[in-house]
Design a protein around this motif. Structure first.
Motif, short mmCIF file in Angstrom:
data_model
loop_
_atom_site.label_atom_id
_atom_site.label_comp_id
_atom_site.label_asym_id
_atom_site.label_seq_id
_atom_site.Cartn_x
_atom_site.Cartn_y
_atom_site.Cartn_z
N ARG A 278 -38.41 116.18 71.98
CA ARG A 278 -37.79 115.19 72.88
C ARG A 278 -38.34 115.34 74.30
O ARG A 278 -38.68 114.37 74.96
N LYS A 279 -38.49 116.58 74.73
CA LYS A 279 -38.98 116.81 76.08
C LYS A 279 -40.44 116.37 76.24
O LYS A 279 -40.82 115.79 77.25
N VAL A 280 -41.26 116.65 75.23
CA VAL A 280 -42.66 116.20 75.31
C VAL A 280 -42.69 114.68 75.41
O VAL A 280 -43.43 114.11 76.23
N ALA A 281 -41.87 114.02 74.61
CA ALA A 281 -41.85 112.55 74.63
C ALA A 281 -41.41 112.05 76.01
O ALA A 281 -42.03 111.13 76.57
N ALA A 696 -44.63 110.96 68.57
CA ALA A 696 -45.03 109.56 68.35
C ALA A 696 -43.86 108.76 67.80
O ALA A 696 -43.63 107.61 68.19
N ASP A 697 -43.11 109.38 66.91
CA ASP A 697 -41.97 108.71 66.30
C ASP A 697 -40.94 108.35 67.37
O ASP A 697 -40.46 107.21 67.44
N ILE A 698 -40.62 109.31 68.23
CA ILE A 698 -39.64 109.05 69.30
C ILE A 698 -40.14 107.95 70.22
O ILE A 698 -39.38 107.11 70.68
N MET A 699 -41.44 107.95 70.47
CA MET A 699 -42.00 106.95 71.39
C MET A 699 -42.23 105.60 70.69
O MET A 699 -42.76 104.67 71.30
N GLY A 700 -41.85 105.54 69.43
CA GLY A 700 -41.99 104.28 68.69
C GLY A 700 -43.43 103.97 68.32
O GLY A 700 -43.79 102.81 68.14
N LEU A 701 -44.26 105.00 68.23
CA LEU A 701 -45.70 104.76 67.99
C LEU A 701 -46.16 105.36 66.68
O LEU A 701 -47.36 105.46 66.43
#
Lengths: 935, 396
Positions: A278-281, A696-701
């Protein structure tokens, strides 16, 4: 008695399992216990870089900081023979203290609940304690008591005493209420037999070997080179055999961490992978939004030199999120890569090493193949040439292992003076009419005034430079003698020998081009090779270090980067510190005219660049520690490296033992290898791809990130299949994986430019010839970038007046004990070449330094403090420290780890390529006077 | 009719005797009684192997199969309690047994001088595998150990205890360490090395008592110094085990043997740590090996005399290595020339392993011959020196 014994195992196991579980147990048993979670985390999760508490029998029983060794196997076998299957608590190896206690708890529970005879249980426990548990707990006790005298720590130490001595702590608890009480005795579990697995490492080594690991129950017992598994005979080297002591160690990072102290202090707290991702995102999205895509930088990394690698996946993710600031060049060979196209019209302009068996003379110029592997066993070819009667000459400031073991003659030279030696050799060759005039006239431009491009005034050719047409200085051997430190007569003999031995291979290493005049050195080598007609000839050379053509190797291609900006890799600190000074003309900025933002977020995935391999560490530290400059350093690595201590988010990665991959064979070798995983990932370690995909998943990518490849294996397969498009003889992926190795059959001899010379095919340059003189460069109109080869003034070189203050030239050398900064902590390899300041007998005597004395090499940029190696193996006026030693700061600020980059410069770069001049440094050495400190 | 050989003891002397008998007599019955429960193991490894990886199974000399193949009846945990040379019968803890030839290789036990308080708990000696296990169990964090006796066993144990994490104090009653084998200067060098490992060494001390309630808590010296400790290791040498022997066998200090390893009683031989030859008993492995072999050969009808044995002292751990052999200036009537060599004098470009390559060598030369020498550090020059001394080579 057994009840108490059981409760003691149980309690201590809970402690190693989690602080909360143990605290709850204490509360219930009315025992007053409280330990701070940060203390627990520092001691048992490794979140403080200064604290090291080994927790495994593999360490306790050998005194080596190694995991998954024969001891671990013995523990597993012990477990299994009594029906216990290890659960790998928190990802730990099976011989983790907590798991050992869990086993003892199981046996004692079985005795209590009647599923095992009491005397037998007692015998088993006694044997197990004597063999493993007592030593493990003793080791832990020693370590924790060294770091803390907190009452909670003393209490735990007391509990360990009670387990070992049998004077059990009187827990006021009911065994029947404990979770393990009802475990029944199981029958013995079948044990695995040792077997071999084909492995090959991800190290940035130019000579990847096929190795066989002897493995049992996920433990590594032995590594040997595979000498008969395929058509190439892999010899292996000490590093390969000692990989276990490098990678499967108790010093591994274990869990994701977040910085708690100041940046660089090395203090962290454990966080979950969910939080880390989460933090990286968040950091990634926010920096893009706040500063633009060019604020994000994935730093040069070579820790995973293989087909699928974290830095590339990260770049791909950033590319999908608006882009990132990219780089070009790399630290090893910035100048050679950059300059070759100007002269030869292509980067890969070297010959295949097998062609040198035809040589009559081999000049290893700043090249040490006895220690450095560039290509598979180049040394073997050189020695074969020697067997055929070739003479080998080594030119090096240091009497390298090559000089000792291979050479007929060692010519010591002052660092950064290669261009002067080249000029003087050219002078002799011309002066004595030994040049290959026909070759020069037919294939080259710029050697003399009769062969110059249009529109260049008189006096700019290389001949004019050598004979002093413009400056009035003839570049004679006598002129070169004081600059190079080589007697004029030696230069004459060398020039004559090189010009008359046919064919002769002048083989520079990368070292001369990692000087402040690196481009000119590269151009000079090529000029000499052309003057003597050795280009396009088997047994000759093109004067280009390494960089041969060859087979493709599977490597991830990158998604198109929407942000066009690129900086030279060496300028990344400047891009944080003073981005406004980065311009296209002097700082090599490409794609954009200026940087609209400095670098704000760095992703360092399997890289030692941040603090260690980049120049001028003290300046980098300043930059990283100045508030407001860099927002976040996200770093993934195996160890608490000097760089890792500076991370804001520190993520534990897997070694090549823990995942399959296809190692990079430097894209030119005649074979490919497959690396098989031998054991499960340790602790909470993950391959970068796995968490980047979650980001990528968290960022919707995720969908575009995957591009149809829904996992690590799919990527590996895809990347391999891409390579098969050009290398058509490669078998299908599954066959290759099964064989672990492919040796190409359609190898060509690869004497570079053979067609150009034999058939007159034009070179891929503006003039169609080898551009000894480059009009493109000349037209830049810069004094430090001449149109022709030739000696130019080198700041901090042999002629710099700064020598009055710092009379010694400092260089690094590549050591056989490391691959860059890898293996530094491997004690087996350290013995091969302990970190020392190499200093000549005369220089040492003048400074009152004896062999083994602690000395300091220093300049305005810092101090390295190490024992001195007083030796005749280094030229007077030169000092050397091996490259890759881990920077370690003493309390007074000196580096006691032996990192050369404490003293190298980052404010200046080479004129054209903006390359790293890491061998061009002035310094002095003094004896270190130990200050009398009480205690 | 085949002979029955009885061997008392399963140490290296007993094993060596058994092997020698089998070389010459393939039919004779061999019975070996051992007071210990383990298969015979290499006893020197008790202190020469690291404490951390200590595992007696690693040091087993011969496994059960070997005893089967050689038809040697090994009776573990069955000590011989009495020997009757008149009726040629030995009595054991389990019964009695007659012999034709008897070889006593009963070894020795650790000697604890009669200190006040020597019966307290927490006082260990090192002679058997259980001793190491007991010492390790007594260890805890912050352990302070006192080692009484600065001989080879004491120092090896002290080094391993220090590596294991204990704070160690070594107490030696003689003016310097290993007075029989080395000299004052070498002793000083070793003391410095031990100091680097965090150890304290006190020589020339006189122990007055071992104090504490039931468990030893400190060691007091006659001069009033007190060393608090958590346990004590006593390494003050050994005494031959001879209590089971009758008067017919001459036992001055250890069992007196001649050059054929014969005792004063007929058909009774002795070898190893329990025996003395020419009045001397160094309790050395090499001596046990040689004497056991001699005894076995002669018991089986041969005529073999004891040869020269290697009496050199070798300590070789990660932290400290020492070799000493011969006369290091012990003869007050002799004149010696001393020669030094060290790694400092020969900077070797090819030295692969510099920290471990360092050494300091001292030679005693008398009448043109090397009569004694010691090396501290890299012992690779040891064999050359041994040959020089043993062969009484002239120095160049």
């Amino acid at each position: 008695m057994m009840k108490n014994r059981y409760l003691n195992y149980h309690g201590l196991r809970l402690f190693f399992q989690s602080l909360d579980d143990f605290s709850a147990f204490c509360r219930k048993a009315n025992v007053n216990f409280s330990m701070g979670s940060s203390l627990y985390s520092d001691l048992f999760y490794g979140t403080d870089s200064e604290i090291y508490v080994p927790l495994w029998a593999s360490v306790a029983k050998t005194g080596e900081d190694v995991l998954l060794n024969h001891i671990t196997l013995n523990v597993i076998r012990f477990y299994k023979s009594y029906g216990y299957e290890p659960v790998h608590m928190d990802g730990n190896p099976a011989d983790f203290a907590g798991e050992q206690l869990r086993f003892a708890e199981y046996i004692s529970a079985c005795a209590l609940n009647g599923s095992m005879d009491l005397p037998e249980a007692e015998k088993v426990l006694c044997e197990f304690e004597n063999e493993f548990l007592a030593d493990t707990l003793h080791m832990i006790q020693r370590a924790i008591c060294r770091y803390s005298d907190d009452t909670s720590v003393l209490f735990i130490s007391k509990l360990m005493d009670s387990v070992i001595s049998g004077n059990y702590f009187p827990w006021d608890a009911d065994p029947m209420e404990c979770d393990s009480y009802n475990t029944r005795k199981h029958s013995a579990i079948p044990q695995e037999e040792p077997h071999t697995v084909s492995i090959a490492s991800n190290s940035d080594c130019g000579s990847k070997c096929k190795l066989l690991a002897t493995v049992c129950e996920g433990c590594l017992l032995e590594i040997n080179p595979d000498t008969d598994g395929c058509a190439i005979r892999f010899t292996g080297c000490p590093r390969g055999r000692a990989y276990g002591h490098t990678f499967l160690t108790s010093k591994r990072l274990r869990y994701p961490m977040e910085r708690t102290g100041e940046r660089g202090e090395g203090k962290f707290r454990r966080i979950s992978w969910e939080d880390a991702v989460r933090k990286v995102a968040d950091i990634t999205s926010e920096s893009g939004r706040k500063y633009g895509p060019g604020s994000r930088f994935v730093i040069n990394a070579a820790g995973v030199s293989a087909a699928i690698r974290g830095d590339r996946f990260m770049k791909n993710l950033l590319a999908l999120d608006g882009g990132y600031l990219d780089y070009y060049n790399y630290y090893s060979a910035a100048c050679a890569l950059y300059i070759n196209p100007y002269i030869y019209g292509k980067v890969l302009a070297g010959n295949h090493e097998s062609t040198y068996t035809d040589s009559q003379l081999i000049i290893l110029w700043g090249f040490n193949p006895a220690s450095c592997h560039f290509g598979l066993n180049p040394k073997e070819y050189f020695m074969r040439a020697k067997g055929n009667g070739a003479q080998i000459i080594v030119i090096d400031p240091r009497m390298s292992d090559s000089a000792i073991t291979m050479a007929d003659k060692w010519i010591p030279i002052r660092p950064s003076s290669d261009t002067a030696l080249i000029d003087a050799m050219a002078y002799v060759i011309w002066d004595e009419g030994l040049e290959d005039r026909e070759f020069m006239d037919r294939f080259c431009i710029g050697f003399d005034e009769d062969h110059m491009p249009e529109g260049v005034p008189y006096g700019e050719s290389y001949h004019s430079h050598v004979f002093g047409i413009k400056d009035g200085i003839k570049k004679t051997p006598e002129w070169a003698q004081p600059i190079t430190g080589i007697p004029a007569e030696t230069i004459r003999e060398l020039a004559r020998l090189y010009a008359t031995a046919k064919p002769a291979a002048l083989l520079p290493g990368f070292a001369p081009q990692r000087t402040m005049v690196g481009e000119q050195a590269c151009r000079g080598f090529i000029a000499l090779a052309c003057m003597t007609g050795n280009v396009g000839v088997s047994g000759g050379s093109t004067g280009v270090p390494g960089l041969k053509e060859g087979h493709d190797c599977p490597g991830m291609s990158l998604y198109p980067n929407p942000y066009p900006g690129k900086i030279p890799v060496f300028q990344w600190t400047r891009a944080i510190d003073a981005p406004e000074t980065i311009d296209p003309v002097h700082r090599g900025l490409k794609g954009v005219d200026r940087l609209e933002s400095g670098i704000k977020v760095i992703y360092s995935l399997a890289s030692g660049i941040i603090i260690n391999q980049h120049s001028n560490i003290n300046d980098t530290r300043r930059i990283l520690q100045t508030p407001g400059k860099l927002d976040a350093l996200i770093l993934s690595d195996l160890f608490m490296t000097p760089s890792a201590k500076f991370a804001d988010l520190l993520l534990p990665a897997v070694s090549f033992f823990e995942m399959d991959n296809i190692p990079g064979t430097w894209t030119a070798e005649d074979y490919l290898l497959y690396n098989h995983q031998i054991t499960e990932p340790l602790f909470g370690c993950r391959f970068e791809y796995d968490w980047i995909r979650e980001v990528a998943d968290i960022m919707g990518l995720k969908e575009s990130f995957d591009a149809g490849h829904d996992g690590r294996d799919a990527w590996l397969r895809y990347v391999y299949d891409q390579c098969r498009l050009s290398e058509t003889e490669l078998p299908d992926y599954d066959t290759f994986r099964e064989n672990s190795c492919h040796v190409f059959k359609n190898n060509y001899p690869r004497v570079n430019f053979l067609e150009n010379i034999r058939d007159g095919v034009p070179f891929d340059t503006p003039s169609g010839k080898i551009e000894i003189f480059s009009k493109t460069l000349y037209d830049m109109g810069r004094k430090d970038i001449p149109g022709a080869p030739g000696h130019i003034y080198c700041p901090e070189g042999p002629e710099d007046p700064l020598q009055k203050k710092y009379p010694l030239q400092l260089i690094a050398y590549h050591t056989k004990r490391r691959c860059h900064s890898q293996h530094n902590e491997n004690p087996l390899l350290e013995e091969l070449d302990p970190s020392r300041i190499w200093i000549s007998t005369e220089d040492a005597r003048e400074r009152g330094i004896n062999d083994g004395d602690i000395a300091e090499v220093f300049n305005d940029r810092g101090i390295i403090r190490l024992p001195a190696k007083v030796t005749d193996r280094i030229y007077r006026g030169v000092v050397a420290v091996s490259e890759g030693g881990w920077y370690k700061e003493a309390s007074d600020g000196a580096d006691i780890g032996g990192c050369i980059n404490t003293l190298t410069m980052s404010d200046k770069a080479t004129p054209l390529a903006n390359g790293n001049p890491q061998h061009t440094n002035l310094a002095d050495v003094r004896k270190y006077e130990v200050k009398n400190e009480s205690n | 009719m085949s002979k029955r050989y009885i061997i008392v003891g399963s140490g290296i002397a007993g094993l060596s005797a058994a092997r020698a008998i089998r070389e010459d007599d393939s039919n004779g019955q061999i019975i070996m009684f051992s007071a210990e429960d383990n298969l015979p193991y290499s006893r020197p490894m008790l202190t020469k192997a690291p404490f951390i990886s200590f595992n007696p199974d690693d040091w087993t000399l011969y496994d059960e199969d070997w005893f089967m193949e050689n038809k040697i009846e090994l009776r573990l945990g069955e000590p011989v309690t009495k020997v009757d040379t008149e009726s040629k019968v030995v009595t054991t803890s389990e019964g009695s047994c007659s012999y034709d030839k008897l070889i006593i290789a009963s070894g020795a036990e650790s000697f604890v001088p009669p200190f006040n308080g020597r019966d307290k708990k927490g006082i260990f000696t090192i002679r058997r595998t259980e001793d190491i296990i007991s010492i390790k169990k007594a260890y805890h964090s912050h352990t302070r150990a006192v080692v009484i006796g600065g001989g080879v066993i004491g120092l090896e144990a002290a080094v391993e205890l220090a590596r294991y994490g204990a704070s160690v104090t070594v107490l030696e009653s003689m003016p310097y360490l290993m007075t029989r084998q080395i000299d004052n200067e070498i002793s000083d060098i070793i003391c410095v090395k031990l100091g680097e490992l965090g150890m304290e060494v006190h020589t020339g001390v006189q122990i007055s008592s071992l104090d504490g309630d039931t468990w030893v808590e400190s060691v007091s010296l006659a001069d009033g110094r007190i060393f608090p400790c958590d346990f004590v290791v006593v390494a003050c040498g050994v005494r031959a085990v001879t209590s089971m022997l009758p008067d017919t066998i001459d036992v001055p200090r250890a069992i007196a043997i001649d050059d054929h390893c014969r005792t004063s009683a007929e058909d009774v031989y002795a070898a190893g740590d329990c025996a003395q030859y020419n009045g001397v008993n160094y309790a050395l492995w090499s001596q046990g090996l040689m004497q056991g072999y001699t005894a076995g050969k002669n018991a089986a009808g041969g005529d073999v005399t004891v040869g020269k044995t290697d009496t050199s002292l070798v300590m070789n751990s990660l932290e400290m290595s020492l070799f000493a052999l011969g006369d290091l200036g012990k003869n007050p009537d002799a004149e010696y020339t001393i020669r030094y060599r060290s790694s400092k004098d020969s900077p070797d470009a090819f030295l692969v392993n510099p920290p471990q390559g360092e050494f300091f060598e001292k030679r005693y030369i008398s009448h043109g011959k090397v009569v004694g020498a010691a090396i501290v550090g890299n012992l690779s020059g040891m064999q050359e020196l041994k040959d020089k001394i043993n062969n009484e080579e002239e120095t160049e």
